[in-house]
Design a protein around this motif. Structure first.
Motif, PDB file in Angstrom:
ATOM      1  N   SER A  64     -44.755  26.272  46.226  1.00  0.00           N
ATOM      2  CA  SER A  64     -44.503  26.223  45.437  1.00  0.00           C
ATOM      3  C   SER A  64     -43.337  25.917  45.946  1.00  0.00           C
ATOM      4  CB  SER A  64     -45.069  26.273  44.155  1.00  0.00           C
ATOM      5  OG  SER A  64     -46.070  25.579  44.012  1.00  0.00           O
ATOM      6  N   ARG A  65     -43.083  25.771  47.392  1.00  0.00           N
ATOM      7  CA  ARG A  65     -41.376  26.265  47.858  1.00  0.00           C
ATOM      8  C   ARG A  65     -40.797  24.653  47.949  1.00  0.00           C
ATOM      9  NH1 ARG A  65     -39.570  31.127  48.335  1.00  0.00           N
ATOM     10  NH2 ARG A  65     -41.092  33.150  47.795  1.00  0.00           N
ATOM     11  N   PHE A  66     -39.416  24.832  48.055  1.00  0.00           N
ATOM     12  CA  PHE A  66     -38.693  23.574  48.033  1.00  0.00           C
ATOM     13  C   PHE A  66     -37.881  23.127  49.756  1.00  0.00           C
ATOM     14  CE2 PHE A  66     -40.368  22.957  43.716  1.00  0.00           C
ATOM     15  CZ  PHE A  66     -41.180  21.814  43.937  1.00  0.00           C
ATOM     16  N   LYS A  67     -37.993  22.521  50.494  1.00  0.00           N
ATOM     17  CA  LYS A  67     -36.957  22.073  51.651  1.00  0.00           C
ATOM     18  C   LYS A  67     -36.736  20.842  51.382  1.00  0.00           C
ATOM     19  CE  LYS A  67     -39.681  22.074  55.599  1.00  0.00           C
ATOM     20  NZ  LYS A  67     -40.358  22.869  56.574  1.00  0.00           N
ATOM     21  N   VAL A  68     -35.383  20.278  52.565  1.00  0.00           N
ATOM     22  CA  VAL A  68     -34.713  19.169  52.797  1.00  0.00           C
ATOM     23  C   VAL A  68     -34.837  19.614  54.066  1.00  0.00           C
ATOM     24  CG1 VAL A  68     -32.727  18.463  52.681  1.00  0.00           C
ATOM     25  CG2 VAL A  68     -32.734  19.417  51.253  1.00  0.00           C
ATOM     26  N   GLU A  69     -35.157  17.535  54.307  1.00  0.00           N
ATOM     27  CA  GLU A  69     -35.874  17.243  55.611  1.00  0.00           C
ATOM     28  C   GLU A  69     -34.114  16.885  56.302  1.00  0.00           C
ATOM     29  OE1 GLU A  69     -37.851  18.342  58.017  1.00  0.00           O
ATOM     30  OE2 GLU A  69     -39.037  18.836  56.531  1.00  0.00           O
ATOM     31  N   TYR A  70     -34.130  16.912  56.741  1.00  0.00           N
ATOM     32  CA  TYR A  70     -32.389  15.658  57.254  1.00  0.00           C
ATOM     33  C   TYR A  70     -32.383  16.084  58.659  1.00  0.00           C
ATOM     34  CZ  TYR A  70     -30.098  20.567  57.715  1.00  0.00           C
ATOM     35  OH  TYR A  70     -30.075  22.117  58.258  1.00  0.00           O
ATOM     36  N   GLY A  71     -31.401  14.952  58.723  1.00  0.00           N
ATOM     37  CA  GLY A  71     -31.240  14.258  59.753  1.00  0.00           C
ATOM     38  C   GLY A  71     -31.940  12.990  60.224  1.00  0.00           C
ATOM     39  N   SER A  72     -32.680  12.754  61.060  1.00  0.00           N
ATOM     40  CA  SER A  72     -33.318  11.606  61.914  1.00  0.00           C
ATOM     41  C   SER A  72     -34.178  11.926  62.754  1.00  0.00           C
ATOM     42  CB  SER A  72     -33.046  11.135  63.116  1.00  0.00           C
ATOM     43  OG  SER A  72     -33.106  10.148  63.423  1.00  0.00           O
ATOM     44  N   SER A  73     -35.210  11.104  61.980  1.00  0.00           N
ATOM     45  CA  SER A  73     -36.926  11.071  63.035  1.00  0.00           C
ATOM     46  C   SER A  73     -36.940  10.991  64.232  1.00  0.00           C
ATOM     47  CB  SER A  73     -37.894  11.122  61.922  1.00  0.00           C
ATOM     48  OG  SER A  73     -38.579   9.298  62.331  1.00  0.00           O
ATOM     49  N   LYS A  74     -35.686  10.438  64.566  1.00  0.00           N
ATOM     50  CA  LYS A  74     -35.945   9.751  66.452  1.00  0.00           C
ATOM     51  C   LYS A  74     -34.976  10.380  67.129  1.00  0.00           C
ATOM     52  CE  LYS A  74     -35.374   5.386  65.211  1.00  0.00           C
ATOM     53  NZ  LYS A  74     -34.105   4.176  64.827  1.00  0.00           N
ATOM     54  N   LYS A  75     -35.619  10.956  68.403  1.00  0.00           N
ATOM     55  CA  LYS A  75     -34.832  12.084  68.934  1.00  0.00           C
ATOM     56  C   LYS A  75     -33.277  12.057  68.889  1.00  0.00           C
ATOM     57  CE  LYS A  75     -35.259  14.804  73.198  1.00  0.00           C
ATOM     58  NZ  LYS A  75     -36.380  15.429  74.592  1.00  0.00           N
ATOM     59  N   GLN A  76     -32.496  12.755  69.173  1.00  0.00           N
ATOM     60  CA  GLN A  76     -31.217  12.006  69.759  1.00  0.00           C
ATOM     61  C   GLN A  76     -31.160  12.016  70.761  1.00  0.00           C
ATOM     62  OE1 GLN A  76     -28.251  11.868  67.016  1.00  0.00           O
ATOM     63  NE2 GLN A  76     -29.895  12.095  65.639  1.00  0.00           N
ATOM     64  N   ASN A  77     -30.168  10.820  71.083  1.00  0.00           N
ATOM     65  CA  ASN A  77     -29.272  10.571  72.176  1.00  0.00           C
ATOM     66  C   ASN A  77     -28.572  11.603  72.959  1.00  0.00           C
ATOM     67  OD1 ASN A  77     -28.466   8.862  74.746  1.00  0.00           O
ATOM     68  ND2 ASN A  77     -28.114   6.968  73.710  1.00  0.00           N
ATOM     69  N   ARG A  78     -28.548  11.857  73.993  1.00  0.00           N
ATOM     70  CA  ARG A  78     -27.486  12.911  74.404  1.00  0.00           C
ATOM     71  C   ARG A  78     -26.351  12.178  74.355  1.00  0.00           C
ATOM     72  NH1 ARG A  78     -27.789  18.183  73.186  1.00  0.00           N
ATOM     73  NH2 ARG A  78     -30.239  19.214  73.545  1.00  0.00           N
ATOM     74  N   ASN A  79     -26.622  10.867  75.232  1.00  0.00           N
ATOM     75  CA  ASN A  79     -24.865  10.683  75.354  1.00  0.00           C
ATOM     76  C   ASN A  79     -24.514   9.679  74.168  1.00  0.00           C
ATOM     77  OD1 ASN A  79     -25.428  10.746  78.570  1.00  0.00           O
ATOM     78  ND2 ASN A  79     -27.036   9.122  78.790  1.00  0.00           N
ATOM     79  N   GLY A  80     -24.801   9.668  73.535  1.00  0.00           N
ATOM     80  CA  GLY A  80     -24.563   9.199  72.260  1.00  0.00           C
ATOM     81  C   GLY A  80     -23.590   9.898  72.017  1.00  0.00           C
ATOM     82  N   THR A  81     -22.960   9.001  70.015  1.00  0.00           N
ATOM     83  CA  THR A  81     -22.379  10.276  69.670  1.00  0.00           C
ATOM     84  C   THR A  81     -23.109  10.667  67.961  1.00  0.00           C
ATOM     85  OG1 THR A  81     -20.321   9.355  69.478  1.00  0.00           O
ATOM     86  CG2 THR A  81     -20.641  10.391  67.968  1.00  0.00           C
ATOM     87  N   ASN A  82     -23.532  11.687  67.789  1.00  0.00           N
ATOM     88  CA  ASN A  82     -24.074  12.008  66.832  1.00  0.00           C
ATOM     89  C   ASN A  82     -23.629  11.854  66.034  1.00  0.00           C
ATOM     90  OD1 ASN A  82     -26.210  13.560  68.530  1.00  0.00           O
ATOM     91  ND2 ASN A  82     -24.900  15.964  68.407  1.00  0.00           N
ATOM     92  N   LEU A  83     -22.723  12.127  64.569  1.00  0.00           N
ATOM     93  CA  LEU A  83     -22.329  11.382  63.647  1.00  0.00           C
ATOM     94  C   LEU A  83     -22.622   9.465  63.850  1.00  0.00           C
ATOM     95  CD1 LEU A  83     -21.791  10.991  60.956  1.00  0.00           C
ATOM     96  CD2 LEU A  83     -19.062  11.513  61.812  1.00  0.00           C
ATOM     97  N   LEU A  84     -22.628   8.696  64.302  1.00  0.00           N
ATOM     98  CA  LEU A  84     -22.507   7.486  64.286  1.00  0.00           C
ATOM     99  C   LEU A  84     -24.178   7.123  64.568  1.00  0.00           C
ATOM    100  CD1 LEU A  84     -19.689   6.598  66.403  1.00  0.00           C
ATOM    101  CD2 LEU A  84     -20.089   6.511  63.764  1.00  0.00           C
TER     102      LEU A  84
END
Length: 90
Positions: A64-84
């Motif tokens: 009964s503990r809670f947490k947030v799963e935030y971000g993206s389930s896809k692997k981030q592209n190192r060449n891309g802009t993470n925010l975009l």
């Protein structure tokens, strides 16, 4: 499993934002601990947490503990802009 993106934060209520901010700063909290930090009454908070788990905004563990799963389930592209990439799902 659904992950919370920055755009998702624009669509949630004030109390939901309070809970998410609390759990991002302090993951794996119980209902009582979340109530202490957010000042949301436990009765209201229990209902809110159930709704958020059903919408996959939060994850509830076996103890009964809670947490947030935030971000993206896809692997981030190192060449891309993470925010975009996170905003547009690239």
């Amino acid at each position: 499993m659904s992950f919370l993106s920055p755009l998702d934060m624009l669509t949630v209520s004030g109390n939901e934002q309070e809970v998410i901010r609390c759990l991002v700063r302090r993951p794996n909290l119980t209902v009582g601990e979340i109530a202490k930090f957010t000042k949301i009454p436990i009765e209201k908070l229990e209902t809110l947490l159930k709704e958020m788990v059903q919408k996959s905004s939060l994850v509830q563990s076996d103890d009964s503990r809670f947490k947030v799963e935030y971000g993206s389930s896809k692997k981030q592209n190192r060449n891309g802009t993470n925010l975009l990439d996170s905003l547009f799902g690239q």
